[in-house]
Scaffold this motif. Structure first.
Motif, PDB file in Angstrom:
ATOM      1  N   UNK A 195     -17.356  23.436   1.045  1.00  0.00           N
ATOM      2  CA  UNK A 195     -16.320  23.620   2.073  1.00  0.00           C
ATOM      3  C   UNK A 195     -16.732  23.286   3.497  1.00  0.00           C
ATOM      4  N   UNK A 196     -17.872  23.771   3.970  1.00  0.00           N
ATOM      5  CA  UNK A 196     -18.224  23.579   5.390  1.00  0.00           C
ATOM      6  C   UNK A 196     -18.804  22.191   5.660  1.00  0.00           C
ATOM      7  N   UNK A 197     -19.187  21.474   4.606  1.00  0.00           N
ATOM      8  CA  UNK A 197     -19.774  20.133   4.746  1.00  0.00           C
ATOM      9  C   UNK A 197     -21.053  20.194   5.588  1.00  0.00           C
ATOM     10  N   UNK A 198     -21.805  21.328   5.467  1.00  0.00           N
ATOM     11  CA  UNK A 198     -23.075  21.459   6.219  1.00  0.00           C
ATOM     12  C   UNK A 198     -24.186  21.735   5.207  1.00  0.00           C
ATOM     13  N   UNK A 199     -24.615  20.696   4.478  1.00  0.00           N
ATOM     14  CA  UNK A 199     -25.570  20.902   3.369  1.00  0.00           C
ATOM     15  C   UNK A 199     -26.885  21.516   3.867  1.00  0.00           C
ATOM     16  N   UNK A 200     -27.357  22.533   3.173  1.00  0.00           N
ATOM     17  CA  UNK A 200     -28.615  23.207   3.559  1.00  0.00           C
ATOM     18  C   UNK A 200     -28.889  24.308   2.544  1.00  0.00           C
ATOM     19  N   UNK A 201     -30.120  24.854   2.620  1.00  0.00           N
ATOM     20  CA  UNK A 201     -30.421  26.109   1.918  1.00  0.00           C
ATOM     21  C   UNK A 201     -30.859  27.106   2.987  1.00  0.00           C
ATOM     22  N   UNK A 202     -30.084  28.164   3.146  1.00  0.00           N
ATOM     23  CA  UNK A 202     -30.398  29.187   4.157  1.00  0.00           C
ATOM     24  C   UNK A 202     -30.995  30.390   3.448  1.00  0.00           C
ATOM     25  N   UNK A 203     -32.126  30.925   3.998  1.00  0.00           N
ATOM     26  CA  UNK A 203     -32.623  32.188   3.425  1.00  0.00           C
ATOM     27  C   UNK A 203     -32.245  33.316   4.387  1.00  0.00           C
ATOM     28  N   UNK A 204     -31.919  34.473   3.818  1.00  0.00           N
ATOM     29  CA  UNK A 204     -31.593  35.615   4.697  1.00  0.00           C
ATOM     30  C   UNK A 204     -32.086  36.911   4.060  1.00  0.00           C
ATOM     31  N   UNK A 205     -32.497  37.812   4.917  1.00  0.00           N
ATOM     32  CA  UNK A 205     -33.015  39.110   4.453  1.00  0.00           C
ATOM     33  C   UNK A 205     -31.857  40.114   4.498  1.00  0.00           C
ATOM     34  N   UNK A 206     -31.593  40.756   3.354  1.00  0.00           N
ATOM     35  CA  UNK A 206     -30.554  41.808   3.314  1.00  0.00           C
ATOM     36  C   UNK A 206     -31.172  43.009   2.609  1.00  0.00           C
ATOM     37  N   UNK A 207     -31.187  44.146   3.289  1.00  0.00           N
ATOM     38  CA  UNK A 207     -31.736  45.395   2.702  1.00  0.00           C
ATOM     39  C   UNK A 207     -33.127  45.133   2.125  1.00  0.00           C
ATOM     40  N   UNK A 208     -33.950  44.380   2.881  1.00  0.00           N
ATOM     41  CA  UNK A 208     -35.341  44.171   2.483  1.00  0.00           C
ATOM     42  C   UNK A 208     -35.527  43.141   1.381  1.00  0.00           C
ATOM     43  N   UNK A 209     -34.432  42.529   0.935  1.00  0.00           N
ATOM     44  CA  UNK A 209     -34.543  41.499  -0.136  1.00  0.00           C
ATOM     45  C   UNK A 209     -34.233  40.119   0.457  1.00  0.00           C
ATOM     46  N   UNK A 210     -34.863  39.094  -0.054  1.00  0.00           N
ATOM     47  CA  UNK A 210     -34.565  37.720   0.388  1.00  0.00           C
ATOM     48  C   UNK A 210     -33.470  37.120  -0.486  1.00  0.00           C
ATOM     49  N   UNK A 211     -32.440  36.568   0.176  1.00  0.00           N
ATOM     50  CA  UNK A 211     -31.347  35.898  -0.550  1.00  0.00           C
ATOM     51  C   UNK A 211     -31.277  34.453  -0.071  1.00  0.00           C
ATOM     52  N   UNK A 212     -30.673  33.601  -0.899  1.00  0.00           N
ATOM     53  CA  UNK A 212     -30.542  32.183  -0.545  1.00  0.00           C
ATOM     54  C   UNK A 212     -29.078  31.772  -0.625  1.00  0.00           C
ATOM     55  N   UNK A 213     -28.609  31.106   0.431  1.00  0.00           N
ATOM     56  CA  UNK A 213     -27.239  30.575   0.455  1.00  0.00           C
ATOM     57  C   UNK A 213     -27.337  29.049   0.462  1.00  0.00           C
ATOM     58  N   UNK A 214     -26.951  28.447  -0.643  1.00  0.00           N
ATOM     59  CA  UNK A 214     -27.012  26.989  -0.765  1.00  0.00           C
ATOM     60  C   UNK A 214     -25.667  26.387  -0.410  1.00  0.00           C
ATOM     61  N   UNK A 215     -25.664  25.371   0.423  1.00  0.00           N
ATOM     62  CA  UNK A 215     -24.417  24.720   0.849  1.00  0.00           C
ATOM     63  C   UNK A 215     -24.441  23.253   0.425  1.00  0.00           C
ATOM     64  N   UNK A 216     -23.411  22.833  -0.264  1.00  0.00           N
ATOM     65  CA  UNK A 216     -23.327  21.456  -0.763  1.00  0.00           C
ATOM     66  C   UNK A 216     -22.862  20.509   0.339  1.00  0.00           C
ATOM     67  N   UNK A 217     -23.272  19.269   0.232  1.00  0.00           N
ATOM     68  CA  UNK A 217     -22.822  18.256   1.182  1.00  0.00           C
ATOM     69  C   UNK A 217     -21.560  17.576   0.669  1.00  0.00           C
ATOM     70  N   UNK A 218     -20.717  17.154   1.606  1.00  0.00           N
ATOM     71  CA  UNK A 218     -19.525  16.378   1.227  1.00  0.00           C
ATOM     72  C   UNK A 218     -19.970  14.970   0.850  1.00  0.00           C
ATOM     73  N   UNK A 219     -19.167  14.315   0.015  1.00  0.00           N
ATOM     74  CA  UNK A 219     -19.513  12.953  -0.434  1.00  0.00           C
ATOM     75  C   UNK A 219     -18.873  11.941   0.509  1.00  0.00           C
ATOM     76  N   UNK A 220     -19.390  11.872   1.749  1.00  0.00           N
ATOM     77  CA  UNK A 220     -18.850  10.877   2.695  1.00  0.00           C
ATOM     78  C   UNK A 220     -19.523   9.524   2.460  1.00  0.00           C
ATOM     79  N   UNK A 221     -20.869   9.504   2.581  1.00  0.00           N
ATOM     80  CA  UNK A 221     -21.557   8.202   2.439  1.00  0.00           C
ATOM     81  C   UNK A 221     -22.648   8.266   1.376  1.00  0.00           C
TER      82      UNK A 221
END
Ligand SMILES: O=C(CCCCNC(=O)Nc1ccc(S(=O)(=O)N2CCN(c3cc(Cl)cc(C(F)(F)F)c3)CC2)cc1)NO
Ligand SMILES: [Mn+2]
Length: 240
Positions: A195-221
């Motif tokens: 949806x956001x077209x901002x491909x990346x893998x973000x790590x974030x700490x929540x309640x002392x645990x590490x989580x990963x948010x993966x974002x897909x890239x749009x198929x522009x080029x």
């Protein structure tokens, strides 16, 4: 084995290169996977399964052939193709999933979703989304003649294009609290969305645990996918 996850191809008749890139992805990559998840905005617009656009048949035939090779195909709706129905899904040999779903892929528990529900700062969009996700409004829209639906779609696509130009980049990205609430609700280490077209893998700490948010890239080029194996989850890019 491998599970592949894609989103935001925004396939449309005016961009044959993206369709060619998708067909090549099916032939060269998806055919070797065990599962393929498509997380929405697969088509740039969708006004009903009765739309006879040739692109829809080309894509359905390719996905059906892939499913007949034994690859399990799943689909989550995006904000563009939220009207894609059971009839078309059956033509593609793919299974429709709810808007947010925990999957077990190669032994990994991952939350998958399109991502527009995380963009809670975009209140105009969230109001619009609530309306068009109302069952009776969907039934009414699908009851309209195809020619009328096409006209409405043309207007709304132009409208949302100009509306997006007015919005700040910030409100069109995910809201951090919405992300944290979602991780707390579903308790997975990973989430993957588009949806956001901002491909990346973000790590974030929540309640002392590490989580990963993966974002897909749009198929522009180029193509973009998450490749999931028993010991790795990675964001890949590849030429069309
Ligand atoms: O897209 C982005 C950034 C923009 C994110 C927000 N903008 C966005 O989503 N715009 C958008 C999405 C789908 C289309 S549409 O042409 O496919 N189509 C229009 C008519 N639709 C309809 C359905 C129903 Cl039930 C009821 C009506 C009613 F009542 F209004 F007539 C219409 C069905 C769908 C057109 C524009 N990032 O990925
Ligand atoms: Mn989207």
């Amino acid at each position: 084995m491998t599970t592949l996850v894609i989103a935001d191809l925004h396939l449309n008749e005016q961009e044959p290169a993206i369709t060619a890139g998708f067909l090549r992805f099916i032939q060269e990559q998806a055919v070797h996977a065990s599962q393929l998840y498509i997380l929405g905005d697969f088509f740039d617009y969708w006004i009903g399964d009765d739309d006879p656009a040739p692109l829809h048949k080309t894509v359905a035939d390719a996905l059906k052939a892939l499913s007949e090779c034994g690859v399990k195909i799943f689909f989550i709706h995006g904000n563009r193709d939220f009207l894609l129905g059971k009839r078309y899904a059956k033509q593609c040999g793919m299974t429709l999933l709810p808007q947010t779903q925990i999957i077990e892929a190669e032994g990994q528990r991952i939350l998958i979703l399109h991502g527009d529900t995380l963009c809670t700062d975009d209140t105009d969009y969230q109001h619009y989304r609530k309306r068009v996700h109302t069952k009776w409004i969907q039934r009414l829209f699908l009851w309209l003649p195809l020619s009328v639906r096409l006209k409405i779609a043309k207007k709304m696509r132009a409208g949302s294009q100009s509306a997006n130009q007015q919005k700040t980049q910030a409100i069109m990205d995910v809201n951090q609290n919405a992300v944290i609430d979602t991780f707390r609700q579903y308790k997975t280490q990973w989430m993957i969305h588009g949806h956001t077209h901002r491909p990346a893998v973000h790590d974030l700490r929540i309640d002392g645990e590490t989580h990963f948010r993966g974002v897909l890239g749009a198929w522009h080029s180029q193509g973009s996918a998450f490749k999931i194996t028993p010991d790795d989850i990675s964001l890949i890019f590849f030429p069309f």
